[in-house]
Design a protein around this motif. Structure first.
Motif, short mmCIF file in Angstrom:
data_model
loop_
_atom_site.label_atom_id
_atom_site.label_comp_id
_atom_site.label_asym_id
_atom_site.label_seq_id
_atom_site.Cartn_x
_atom_site.Cartn_y
_atom_site.Cartn_z
N ILE A 121 0.85 -1.19 0.00
CA ILE A 121 0.00 0.00 0.00
C ILE A 121 0.89 1.24 0.00
CG2 ILE A 121 -1.76 1.30 1.27
CD1 ILE A 121 -2.63 -1.43 2.49
N VAL A 122 0.73 2.08 -1.02
CA VAL A 122 1.57 3.27 -1.14
C VAL A 122 0.79 4.56 -0.90
CG1 VAL A 122 3.17 2.14 -2.72
CG2 VAL A 122 1.22 3.40 -3.66
N GLU A 123 -0.53 4.46 -0.88
CA GLU A 123 -1.37 5.64 -0.63
C GLU A 123 -2.69 5.17 -0.06
OE1 GLU A 123 -3.39 9.46 -3.01
OE2 GLU A 123 -2.09 8.07 -4.08
N GLU A 124 -3.20 5.91 0.91
CA GLU A 124 -4.51 5.57 1.49
C GLU A 124 -5.33 6.85 1.69
OE1 GLU A 124 -5.07 2.14 4.30
OE2 GLU A 124 -3.05 2.72 4.89
N LYS A 125 -6.63 6.69 1.52
CA LYS A 125 -7.58 7.75 1.81
C LYS A 125 -8.76 7.14 2.55
CE LYS A 125 -6.66 10.60 -2.31
NZ LYS A 125 -7.29 11.27 -3.47
N MET A 126 -9.52 7.98 3.20
CA MET A 126 -10.76 7.53 3.84
C MET A 126 -11.80 8.63 3.70
SD MET A 126 -11.22 5.73 7.56
CE MET A 126 -12.53 4.53 7.82
N ILE A 127 -12.97 8.26 3.21
CA ILE A 127 -14.05 9.20 2.94
C ILE A 127 -15.27 8.82 3.77
CG2 ILE A 127 -15.65 10.06 1.16
CD1 ILE A 127 -12.80 11.02 0.74
N PHE A 128 -15.95 9.82 4.30
CA PHE A 128 -17.24 9.60 4.95
C PHE A 128 -18.30 10.25 4.07
CE2 PHE A 128 -20.65 10.89 7.94
CZ PHE A 128 -20.99 9.64 8.42
N GLU A 129 -19.23 9.44 3.56
CA GLU A 129 -20.24 9.94 2.63
C GLU A 129 -21.54 9.18 2.83
OE1 GLU A 129 -20.09 11.30 -1.97
OE2 GLU A 129 -19.55 9.21 -1.62
N ASP A 130 -22.62 9.92 2.91
CA ASP A 130 -23.96 9.33 3.05
C ASP A 130 -24.02 8.33 4.20
OD1 ASP A 130 -24.82 10.82 0.87
OD2 ASP A 130 -24.32 9.23 -0.56
N GLY A 131 -23.37 8.68 5.31
CA GLY A 131 -23.45 7.85 6.51
C GLY A 131 -22.55 6.63 6.51
N LYS A 132 -21.66 6.50 5.52
CA LYS A 132 -20.78 5.34 5.44
C LYS A 132 -19.33 5.77 5.34
CE LYS A 132 -24.12 2.25 3.16
NZ LYS A 132 -24.35 1.38 1.97
N TYR A 133 -18.45 4.91 5.87
CA TYR A 133 -17.01 5.14 5.79
C TYR A 133 -16.43 4.31 4.64
CZ TYR A 133 -17.34 7.38 10.35
OH TYR A 133 -17.68 8.23 11.39
#
Length: 238
Positions: free
Chosen positions: A144-156
């Motif tokens: 893994i060389v890059e990670e993101k995390m998004i919270f959208e419409d009540g979900k991660y």
């Protein structure tokens, strides 16, 4: 057409100039956006479901991209051939698999071993069993060389870019790094929010289990308390 925040984050992780394979393309929004913007020269959009793939075809045609985006009815990578990927010498390929459970994505990657190694990068967004999936990716020879995390419409939505690497000398992930080693290093605010939510959920479960005097409840209590220890260690990184 505007991408959701989740798909937009995935699109940002794709290396410009790479050819794209989108497995589980749904209505084709991601390859359409990347082809329209010129970030990818062409794409193969695949889905196991005829209905969504038909909608993808309609959307591709509506955007006049039939010459740049091909659709295929495919279970995972089944309909992708080595010849597709070596026809343009020197071309680099990106694989996107998003919005599926971790075990299903693992199965797709295992079944597609014969073509998987031709990708220079994979953008993956598993929806379940994520710590195990991270471990699987490394065991398969990718890092893994890059990670993101998004919270959208009540979900991660955690997402990762992975590339081939010599993982033999790399240390194993610690338990808390199952939540995302790079996310922890970034002190990612969405991960912190997720961990705090998980801590509260686990506290309620502990409270319920402590009221039950059964061996099953006691066993489960031990498991939940162990999970809380891992969550606490992750939160201590912040």
């Amino acid at each position: 057409m505007q991408l959701s925040e989740r798909l937009s984050a995935i699109a940002d992780m794709v290396t410009s100039g790479n050819y794209l394979v989108d497995v589980g393309c749904d209505h084709g929004y991601l390859p359409i956006d990347l082809a329209r913007s010129g970030k990818v020269p062409s794409a193969i959009a695949m889905d196991v479901r005829p209905g969504p793939l038909a909608h993808a075809k309609e959307n591709i045609a509506a955007h006049q991209l039939c010459d740049r985006i091909e659709t295929r009815l495919s279970d995972g990578l089944e309909k992708l051939e080595k010849s597709d990927m070596i026809s343009n010498q020197g071309a680099k390929w990106t694989l996107v698999i998003a919005g599926m459970g971790g075990p299903l994505m693992e199965r797709i990657l295992e079944d597609g071993k014969n073509v998987r190694e031709y990708f220079s990068e994979m953008i993956l967004q598993p929806q379940s069993d994520i710590p195990h999936f991270r471990t699987y990716i490394r065991s398969a020879g990718w890092e893994i060389v890059e990670e993101k995390m998004i919270f959208e419409d009540g979900k991660y939505y955690p997402m990762m870019k992975v590339m081939k690497a010599d993982v033999s000398s790399m240390p194993e992930y610690t338990p808390e790094e199952g939540y995302g080693k790079l996310l922890l290093e970034q002190k990612h605010p969405v991960l912190k929010q997720y961990l705090e939510r998980e801590w509260k959920i686990h506290e309620k479960i502990v409270d319920q289990l402590q009221k039950q005097d059964t061996e099953t409840a006691k066993s489960r209590l031990g498991e939940v308390e162990h999970e809380m220890t891992v969550i606490r260690k992750a939160l201590e990184r912040f």
